[in-house]
Design a protein around this motif. Structure first.
Motif, PDB file in Angstrom:
ATOM      1  N   MET A  83      35.464  40.003  44.014  1.00  0.00           N
ATOM      2  CA  MET A  83      36.802  40.208  44.557  1.00  0.00           C
ATOM      3  C   MET A  83      36.991  41.662  44.977  1.00  0.00           C
ATOM      4  SD  MET A  83      37.931  37.333  44.630  1.00  0.00           S
ATOM      5  CE  MET A  83      39.667  37.066  44.865  1.00  0.00           C
ATOM      6  N   PHE A  84      36.287  42.574  44.327  1.00  0.00           N
ATOM      7  CA  PHE A  84      36.390  43.980  44.724  1.00  0.00           C
ATOM      8  C   PHE A  84      35.547  44.258  45.962  1.00  0.00           C
ATOM      9  CE2 PHE A  84      37.266  44.792  40.036  1.00  0.00           C
ATOM     10  CZ  PHE A  84      38.628  44.752  40.252  1.00  0.00           C
TER      11      PHE A  84
ATOM     12  N   ALA B 294      43.757  42.518  43.116  1.00  0.00           N
ATOM     13  CA  ALA B 294      44.587  42.048  42.003  1.00  0.00           C
ATOM     14  C   ALA B 294      43.898  40.878  41.317  1.00  0.00           C
ATOM     15  CB  ALA B 294      45.970  41.638  42.523  1.00  0.00           C
ATOM     16  N   PHE B 295      43.343  39.970  42.115  1.00  0.00           N
ATOM     17  CA  PHE B 295      42.584  38.864  41.534  1.00  0.00           C
ATOM     18  C   PHE B 295      41.424  39.388  40.693  1.00  0.00           C
ATOM     19  CE2 PHE B 295      44.558  35.833  44.451  1.00  0.00           C
ATOM     20  CZ  PHE B 295      44.674  34.752  43.615  1.00  0.00           C
TER      21      PHE B 295
ATOM     22  N   VAL C  68      42.630  49.958  35.579  1.00  0.00           N
ATOM     23  CA  VAL C  68      43.837  49.642  36.348  1.00  0.00           C
ATOM     24  C   VAL C  68      44.483  50.926  36.853  1.00  0.00           C
ATOM     25  CG1 VAL C  68      46.122  48.606  36.241  1.00  0.00           C
ATOM     26  CG2 VAL C  68      44.227  47.505  35.079  1.00  0.00           C
ATOM     27  N   ALA C  69      44.468  51.941  35.997  1.00  0.00           N
ATOM     28  CA  ALA C  69      45.050  53.232  36.387  1.00  0.00           C
ATOM     29  C   ALA C  69      44.357  53.774  37.638  1.00  0.00           C
ATOM     30  CB  ALA C  69      44.930  54.224  35.238  1.00  0.00           C
ATOM     31  N   ALA C  70      43.026  53.636  37.651  1.00  0.00           N
ATOM     32  CA  ALA C  70      42.290  54.125  38.812  1.00  0.00           C
ATOM     33  C   ALA C  70      42.715  53.372  40.072  1.00  0.00           C
ATOM     34  CB  ALA C  70      40.795  53.968  38.580  1.00  0.00           C
ATOM     35  N   PHE C  71      42.937  52.052  39.926  1.00  0.00           N
ATOM     36  CA  PHE C  71      43.355  51.276  41.086  1.00  0.00           C
ATOM     37  C   PHE C  71      44.754  51.632  41.543  1.00  0.00           C
ATOM     38  CE2 PHE C  71      39.765  48.510  40.347  1.00  0.00           C
ATOM     39  CZ  PHE C  71      39.411  48.225  41.655  1.00  0.00           C
ATOM     40  N   LEU C  72      45.576  52.038  40.594  1.00  0.00           N
ATOM     41  CA  LEU C  72      46.936  52.444  40.963  1.00  0.00           C
ATOM     42  C   LEU C  72      46.926  53.828  41.602  1.00  0.00           C
ATOM     43  CD1 LEU C  72      49.020  51.158  37.936  1.00  0.00           C
ATOM     44  CD2 LEU C  72      49.083  50.338  40.278  1.00  0.00           C
TER      45      LEU C  72
END
Lengths: 516, 210
Positions: free
Chosen positions: A284-285, A388-389, A421-425
């Motif tokens: 998914m990434f 997100a998936f 998740v922080a990195a993605f945000l």
């Protein structure tokens, strides 16, 4: 081709999980209240739901679940797995999780709930009896055993007296047939809504695009008679047929899951599933694409071409299309099937997958009715949806892994997750003066999450286990017991590991040092 | 491993168990466990070599599938080793009938047939035997039933008291269920033949190393 290789590896892993029925790994028996955790809830229809969380490697006996008390309602337990021991005959048992239902229970008063089980690696627990306060639904300890601690009458040899002192005189409600309404209660509505939502989200990714030419081809071939209404009819049939195909897949997955429940609880199986979810997340990434070979797509499209334009043709095409989904549907579908296999509930699995298919198909109906005008445009936000998936899958992988690991490891696993998740945000992305407030807000949230994640990891290193107070050890809080039999020489094989003393002896009866 | 280290561990263990008692989770653990009472209860039946250098204490229930599967392996190891002292702790906690079975077996001790009765009960196949089935098995093993009834009547209180002591010791040692075996200074649950042999060897090694 590396994608193909990865695809095949995943397939092989899934097959392995499915095929190897072997023995679950032996685990140390727990204190009985850790092995079987009971929770009671009240249903909307005034009935009670008794939920047991059964630790892995442990099981409960179906015929030992008893409810007694004034006007005790009948207890309904689902059919268990059959444990067929060559020496002791078949018995019905439950692993992992059990939900039993009680008919209408009075609003106050109390009931006594008794249950009994064993650990797979060879220890049986005495029956546990808990008192349930019907007003508050609180459980309190009544006794472990059956009053053995009290002075007992001595048995006599005559069979007549045996009958008198024989089995416990509990006014028990016998285990009844499974409750047919069980599917309609619980969280089914939520499950369906969630799957419908997932389906809709999926349709926003480019996943559904391969279906658009198929659908539009079919609609085009029905000639000039195509009105919005006929387009709606045809595309609806197409979508429902596709959803039905998914439902069939769900049914099969749940059915096979039911037969594999024991295996699926084994630590190695949990580990493998976590690995599969991680691979799906990576897909998914965008690290690689999972895709059904293109020639299958062509084959199905070719087979159904002749009958296109009719209702039956649309149905056949829809059913077939379910199997030729685009590059990004495969991982979520595999994830959904794994999830359903875990629950082992056929009807629920079929319904959930049907909802997923329906969700995916809704935009197709819009397309079939109105043409391409209303379809969302592809763009960066679609990539975000995929990511997100990916995060959801990573979370699932972590949850699986934690079921196989001691609880202590929850902290670092979630800590690493929070950092990810922080990195993605965008917590670690640079901002400049022109950056908008939305982006800044996002970075703040990301930074907060990053700090929390790092704290969890530090807390783990300090011996904390409570995710809400990971740094309590700094204040002289509880540490994990540090007493270990250091350097106890001479290994005695895998079963006899010199372990820590008394306090933890309860957790690892396999060979802990007890006294002396 | 020096002796002091183990004494320290034992102290830690006792402290742990008292804390547990104070927390009130297991009222039956009110008394600290006397190791000597566990190993040398005069009423508890014993087997194997009375002068054996390693003692195995078996806590079991006659309606416990894992007790039955491991009982045969244990008996074989005790016999082959020849230097194991075996202490039987009847701890009937699984079913009501288990209590009757234990009473029958312990009553058979007064005619010198505890192990006969014990092996007969452990040999019953089927998951949950009733008291009747246990009685049948004991009868078939050649125990004098009239004598058994007489001993049950006259020694009933003693038998009950012994089972109470076993119960208190088991809870005091933090046992969760049956079977639990104390092998030297180790505690284990179900083991197979090889497992028992290894455990005995390790327990012996530790004793001589001291």
């Amino acid at each position: 081709m590396p994608e193909k290789l990865i695809h095949r590896t995943i397939l092989a892993i899934v097959c392995l999980v499915a095929l190897l029925g072997g023995a679950a790994l032996a685990q140390a028996p727990l204190p009985v209240d850790d092995a079987f955790r009971l929770l009671v809830r009240r249903d909307a229809d005034a009935g009670l739901r008794l939920e047991w969380q059964i630790a892995s490697g442990h099981y409960l006996y179906r015929d030992k679940i008893l409810v007694a008390g004034d006007k005790a309602p009948a207890v309904a337990t689902p059919p268990g797995e059959t444990k067929d021991d060559p020496n002791f005959g078949p018995t019905e048992i439950y692993h992992d999780h059990l939900t039993a239902r009680l008919g209408e229970a009075p609003p106050s008063g109390s009931l006594r709930i008794t249950y009994q089980g064993c650990a797979e690696d060879g220890i049986c627990y005495p029956p546990v009896t808990k008192a349930l306060d019907l007003a508050t639904l609180e459980l309190s300890e009544v006794e472990t055993g059956f009053g053995f601690g009290a002075t007992r009458e001595v048995a006599t040899v005559t069979p007549a007296s045996l009958a008198a002192t024989g089995e416990p005189a509990l006014a028990t409600a016998a285990p009844a047939a499974p409750d047919p309404t069980s599917l309609m209660t619980g969280n089914l509505a939520w499950t369906l809504a969630a799957f419908l939502g997932f389906g809709l989200l999926l349709s926003l990714t480019p996943c559904v695009f391969p279906m658009i030419p198929i659908l539009s081809g079919m609609l085009a071939r029905s000639g000039e008679s195509l009105s919005a209404r006929r387009g709606f009819g045809l595309s609806s049939v197409y979508v429902v047929a596709m959803a039905l195909a998914y439902a069939a897949l769900g049914l099969v997955a749940a059915w096979s899951g039911q037969n594999l429940q024991v295996v699926l609880q084994a630590p190695w199986a949990l580990g493998l599933m976590a690995a599969v979810f991680t691979l799906l997340a990576l897909s998914m990434f965008g690290l690689f694409e999972l895709q059904v070979p293109a020639r299958w797509t062509g084959w199905i499209a070719g087979r159904t071409q002749g009958r296109a334009g009719s209702i039956a043709g649309a149905a056949a095409l829809g059913f077939g299309s379910a199997l030729i989904v685009g590059p990004c549907v495969t991982p979520p579908l595999a994830a959904a099937l794994l999830y359903v296999a875990q629950t082992g509930d056929g009807a629920r699995g079929a319904a959930a997958l049907f909802a997923l298919g329906l969700g995916m198909g809704l935009p197709l109906i819009v397309f079939g009715t109105f043409g391409g005008r209303f379809l969302p445009r592809s763009g960066l936000w679609l990539v975000r949806v995929k990511q997100a998936f990916g995060l959801v899958f990573l979370g699932l992988a972590a949850a699986m892994l934690l079921r196989a690991l001691p609880e202590d490891y929850a902290l670092p696993v979630w800590g690493v997750g929070a950092l990810g998740v922080a990195a993605f945000l965008g917590a670690f992305d640079a901002l400049d003066a022109a950056t908008g407030w939305g982006r800044r807000l996002q970075k703040s949230a990301g930074l907060a999450l990053a700090i929390y994640g790092a704290t969890l990891i530090v807390g783990f290193a300090g011996g904390a286990t409570d995710p809400l107070r990971p740094l309590a050890f700094l204040a002289g809080g509880r540490r994990r017991p540090g007493v270990r039999v250091a350097g106890a020489g001479g290994s005695v094989g895998s079963r006899l590991r010199p372990g820590p003393v008394h306090g933890e002896c309860r957790r690892t009866p396999h060979s802990c040092l007890l006294y002396r | 491993m020096n002796r002091r280290f183990f004494l320290g561990l034992a102290a830690a263990g006792l402290a742990g168990s008292s804390a547990f008692v104070l927390a009130g989770t297991r009222p039956a653990m009110a008394k600290a466990v006397d190791v000597n009472a566990v190993l040398h209860d005069p009423e508890a039946p014993t087997g194997g070599n009375p002068k054996g250098d390693v003692t195995i204490v078996a806590f079991f229930d006659y309606n416990c599938p894992y007790c039955k599967t491991s009982a045969a392996d244990l008996a074989r190891v005790v016999k082959e080793d020849g230097k194991i002292r075996l202490v039987y702790k009847d701890w009937p906690i699984l079913t009501e009938a288990s209590v009757q079975g234990a009473q029958f077996a312990l009553a058979a001790k007064y005619q010198g047939k505890y192990e006969t009765a014990h092996n007969a009960l452990m040999g019953i196949s089927g998951r949950r035997s009733s008291g009747d089935a246990m009685l049948e098995a004991i009868k078939a093993s050649g125990v004098d039933m009239n004598r058994l009834q007489a001993d049950l009547t006259s020694h009933g209180q003693k038998i009950s008291a012994l089972m109470q002591r076993n119960h208190a010791q088991a809870l005091g040692l933090g046992m969760n269920g049956t079977p639990t075996y104390l092998i030297g200074s180790f505690r284990t649950s179900t083991l197979d033949y090889r497992g028992f042999k290894e455990a005995v060897a390790e327990a012996r090694r530790r004793q001589t190393a001291k």
